[in-house]
Design a protein around this motif. Structure first.
Motif, mmCIF file in Angstrom:
data_model
loop_
_atom_site.group_PDB
_atom_site.id
_atom_site.type_symbol
_atom_site.label_atom_id
_atom_site.label_comp_id
_atom_site.label_asym_id
_atom_site.label_seq_id
_atom_site.Cartn_x
_atom_site.Cartn_y
_atom_site.Cartn_z
ATOM 1 N N ASN A 112 2.239 5.244 7.965
ATOM 2 C CA ASN A 112 1.636 6.047 6.895
ATOM 3 C C ASN A 112 0.717 5.181 6.038
ATOM 4 O OD1 ASN A 112 4.260 4.836 5.969
ATOM 5 N ND2 ASN A 112 3.525 5.620 3.995
ATOM 6 N N PHE A 113 -0.195 5.852 5.350
ATOM 7 C CA PHE A 113 -1.135 5.170 4.462
ATOM 8 C C PHE A 113 -1.116 5.937 3.152
ATOM 9 C CE2 PHE A 113 -5.653 3.098 4.406
ATOM 10 C CZ PHE A 113 -5.312 2.440 3.236
ATOM 11 N N GLY A 114 -0.261 5.514 2.237
ATOM 12 C CA GLY A 114 -0.051 6.228 0.985
ATOM 13 C C GLY A 114 1.306 6.912 0.973
ATOM 14 N N SER B 189 0.816 -1.216 0.000
ATOM 15 C CA SER B 189 0.000 0.000 0.000
ATOM 16 C C SER B 189 0.848 1.264 0.000
ATOM 17 C CB SER B 189 -0.926 0.027 1.225
ATOM 18 O OG SER B 189 -0.171 0.139 2.425
ATOM 19 N N GLY B 190 2.178 1.109 0.005
ATOM 20 C CA GLY B 190 3.076 2.249 0.039
ATOM 21 C C GLY B 190 3.234 2.917 -1.309
ATOM 22 N N ALA B 191 4.049 3.963 -1.335
ATOM 23 C CA ALA B 191 4.209 4.775 -2.540
ATOM 24 C C ALA B 191 4.723 3.975 -3.722
ATOM 25 C CB ALA B 191 5.148 5.941 -2.247
ATOM 26 N N VAL B 192 5.623 3.031 -3.475
ATOM 27 C CA VAL B 192 6.196 2.215 -4.544
ATOM 28 C C VAL B 192 5.347 0.978 -4.801
ATOM 29 C CG1 VAL B 192 8.204 0.849 -5.253
ATOM 30 C CG2 VAL B 192 8.533 3.056 -4.120
ATOM 31 N N GLY B 193 5.018 0.258 -3.738
ATOM 32 C CA GLY B 193 4.308 -1.004 -3.893
ATOM 33 C C GLY B 193 2.941 -0.870 -4.531
ATOM 34 N N ALA B 194 2.209 0.186 -4.179
ATOM 35 C CA ALA B 194 0.865 0.366 -4.735
ATOM 36 C C ALA B 194 0.918 0.591 -6.234
ATOM 37 C CB ALA B 194 0.168 1.542 -4.045
ATOM 38 N N VAL B 195 1.906 1.340 -6.694
ATOM 39 C CA VAL B 195 2.050 1.592 -8.133
ATOM 40 C C VAL B 195 2.516 0.323 -8.839
ATOM 41 C CG1 VAL B 195 3.265 2.936 -9.882
ATOM 42 C CG2 VAL B 195 2.469 4.048 -7.787
ATOM 43 N N GLN C 203 -4.649 9.202 -16.058
ATOM 44 C CA GLN C 203 -5.730 9.911 -16.734
ATOM 45 C C GLN C 203 -6.874 8.978 -17.113
ATOM 46 O OE1 GLN C 203 -3.796 11.891 -19.995
ATOM 47 N NE2 GLN C 203 -2.682 13.298 -18.665
ATOM 48 N N SER C 204 -6.558 7.734 -17.457
ATOM 49 C CA SER C 204 -7.593 6.786 -17.860
ATOM 50 C C SER C 204 -8.289 6.145 -16.661
ATOM 51 C CB SER C 204 -6.985 5.683 -18.735
ATOM 52 O OG SER C 204 -6.119 4.849 -17.963
ATOM 53 N N GLY C 205 -7.723 6.348 -15.462
ATOM 54 C CA GLY C 205 -8.289 5.725 -14.273
ATOM 55 C C GLY C 205 -7.788 4.317 -14.021
ATOM 56 N N GLN C 206 -6.867 3.816 -14.830
ATOM 57 C CA GLN C 206 -6.315 2.482 -14.617
ATOM 58 C C GLN C 206 -5.400 2.431 -13.398
ATOM 59 O OE1 GLN C 206 -4.979 2.219 -18.962
ATOM 60 N NE2 GLN C 206 -5.318 0.072 -18.477
ATOM 61 N N LEU C 207 -4.859 3.575 -13.019
ATOM 62 C CA LEU C 207 -3.931 3.636 -11.899
ATOM 63 C C LEU C 207 -4.433 4.688 -10.914
ATOM 64 C CD1 LEU C 207 -0.079 3.469 -12.199
ATOM 65 C CD2 LEU C 207 -1.154 4.923 -10.495
ATOM 66 N N LYS C 208 -4.555 4.282 -9.642
ATOM 67 C CA LYS C 208 -5.007 5.184 -8.592
ATOM 68 C C LYS C 208 -3.856 5.496 -7.644
ATOM 69 C CE LYS C 208 -9.692 3.317 -8.856
ATOM 70 N NZ LYS C 208 -10.807 2.666 -8.125
ATOM 71 N N TYR C 209 -3.982 6.600 -6.942
ATOM 72 C CA TYR C 209 -2.860 7.092 -6.153
ATOM 73 C C TYR C 209 -3.368 7.729 -4.869
ATOM 74 C CZ TYR C 209 1.292 9.937 -5.069
ATOM 75 O OH TYR C 209 2.381 10.523 -4.467
ATOM 76 N N LYS C 210 -2.670 7.471 -3.778
ATOM 77 C CA LYS C 210 -3.073 7.960 -2.468
ATOM 78 C C LYS C 210 -1.907 8.668 -1.796
ATOM 79 C CE LYS C 210 -5.214 6.139 1.789
ATOM 80 N NZ LYS C 210 -6.586 6.613 1.569
ATOM 81 N N GLU C 211 -2.175 9.824 -1.205
ATOM 82 C CA GLU C 211 -1.162 10.573 -0.483
ATOM 83 C C GLU C 211 -1.537 10.668 0.999
ATOM 84 O OE1 GLU C 211 -1.090 14.323 -2.558
ATOM 85 O OE2 GLU C 211 0.704 13.744 -3.685
ATOM 86 N N ASP C 212 -0.520 10.676 1.846
ATOM 87 C CA ASP C 212 -0.671 10.932 3.276
ATOM 88 C C ASP C 212 0.126 12.203 3.548
ATOM 89 O OD1 ASP C 212 -0.699 10.950 6.033
ATOM 90 O OD2 ASP C 212 -0.382 8.794 6.237
ATOM 91 N N VAL C 213 -0.569 13.299 3.804
ATOM 92 C CA VAL C 213 0.075 14.608 3.883
ATOM 93 C C VAL C 213 0.137 15.095 5.322
ATOM 94 C CG1 VAL C 213 0.019 17.015 3.110
ATOM 95 C CG2 VAL C 213 -0.702 15.186 1.560
ATOM 96 N N VAL C 214 1.344 15.410 5.759
ATOM 97 C CA VAL C 214 1.594 15.982 7.075
ATOM 98 C C VAL C 214 1.881 17.467 6.877
ATOM 99 C CG1 VAL C 214 3.202 16.006 9.025
ATOM 100 C CG2 VAL C 214 2.493 13.829 7.999
#
Length: 356
Positions: free
Chosen positions: A346-348, A178-184, A317-328
């Motif tokens: 962290n989550f994202g 679920s991290g920045a690298v693994g999720a992608v 842009q096509s929605g095939q890939l989603k992205y999540k940020e955890d902002v401090v």
């Protein structure tokens, strides 16, 4: 502004700032006060102030907007030899940043431009113009350049496609999924037609990678026995293991790899805080299965950047890939957030919002 179809969830955590530094009289910096032994402590860092630097010929003064927090930074805090130089005591902690130009003595940059830089944990910095990359704020949210369209995204893209080389129908396992690298990496594997199993550290993260990102199976390493869970999730064995953690998860995966398996070794999160080298896994299956395990440094794959941006931007842009940020919010909260990152709190993609 271009409309992005990706579902980016913004999580504001820790202490919120109401007033961001805009025209400060000083430069706030977080420096390395002492080298951590084991898990870093907040006392290992210090918030100091210095005069705002002024650019010389060919240089640019920028104000930090976003700061990226990434696991590799833990290695820079150590005095041990590695692939990059250690941070000196009382020096600014390294880190990628998105900044806005305040003053420029370089022909390619003007005040107001947004740039990708490596200014580290501070509010202002001077850099040579050739070390900066100008950003288009209409192309994507600026913070994306520190995550899905930046170093973590390129890591996922190049390590998976160039080393892992997943094929349709194969089974790909991703740790820290679920991290920045693994999720992608997991979503790209799905785009390539693979069956994807993700290993995470909570039920919430497991639900996220399955229900939101489209992984086939999620495993909670804290509540499930990883080896038996992998046997159930990947009954036909494992063809690609995208390794962000090493340690016990790698040991469990090695017992279930298929003939000709490929393992991009991207991260060692499980041992970044170790005070002594942990015992290694049994590598005999690598020999028996004629598997490939290859260490990955993103700096070796900069030539892939144009292909990466083209493909990943298109998938977003096509929605095939989603992205999540955890902002401090707030530079002063960076040490606490970084310590949590190494624990998996962290989550994202973890980002510090330093200023407006």
């Amino acid at each position: 502004m271009q409309k992005w179809k990706t579902s980016c969830t913004l999580v504001i955590s820790l202490i919120l700032w109401n007033n961001f530094p805009m025209a400060d009289a000083v430069n706030q910096q977080i420096v390395l006060k002492s080298r951590p032994f084991g898990e870093p402590q907040e006392s290992d860092f210090a918030l100091v102030e210095s005069p705002i630097p002024q650019p010389g010929e060919g240089e640019v003064l920028s104000r930090t907007i976003y700061l990226s927090l990434d696991p590799y930074m833990r290695g820079r805090l150590s005095a041990n030899a590695s692939y990059a130089a250690s941070t000196e005591l009382n020096s600014v902690i390294v880190g990628g940043t998105v900044s806005q130009v305040i003053k420029s003595h370089h022909l390619e940059f003007q005040a107001g431009d947004f740039v990708l830089s490596n200014h580290g944990w501070q509010t202002y910095a001077v850099a040579k113009g050739e070390t900066l990359r100008k950003l288009d704020p209409n192309q994507a949210p600026l913070s994306y350049n520190l995550g899905v369209l930046g170093m973590p995204g390129l890591t996922a893209y190049a390590a998976l496609l160039d080393i892992g080389q997943p094929k349709a129908g194969e089974t790909v396992v991703i740790s820290a999924a679920s991290g920045a690298v693994g999720a992608v990496a997991g979503q790209i594997a799905k785009i390539k037609g693979a069956r994807v199993v993700g290993i995470v550290g909570s039920d919430e993260k497991r639900d996220y990678i399955v229900n939101e990102l489209g992984f086939d199976v999620g495993i909670n390493r804290r509540t499930q026995e990883v080896s038996s869970a992998l046997k159930e999730a990947a009954p036909d064995g494992i063809d690609v293991y995208f390794d962000n953690t090493a340690g016990e998860i790698l040991e469990a995966v090695l017992q279930q790899i298929n003939l000709g398996a490929r393992i991009p070794l991207v991260g060692l999160i499980s041992q970044y805080n170790a005070s002594s080298p942990p015992p290694g896994p049994n590598l005999l299956p690598l020999l028996i299965k004629r598997a490939l395990i290859k260490g990955f440094l993103v700096s070796d794959y900069q030539y892939r950047f144009p292909d990466f941006v083209r493909d990943v931007a298109g998938w977003l842009q096509s929605g095939q890939l989603k992205y999540k940020e955890d902002v401090v919010v707030g530079l002063e909260n960076a040490p606490r957030a970084f310590i949590g990152l190494l624990r998996g709190d962290n989550f994202g993609k973890l980002i510090v919002k330093v200023s407006q």
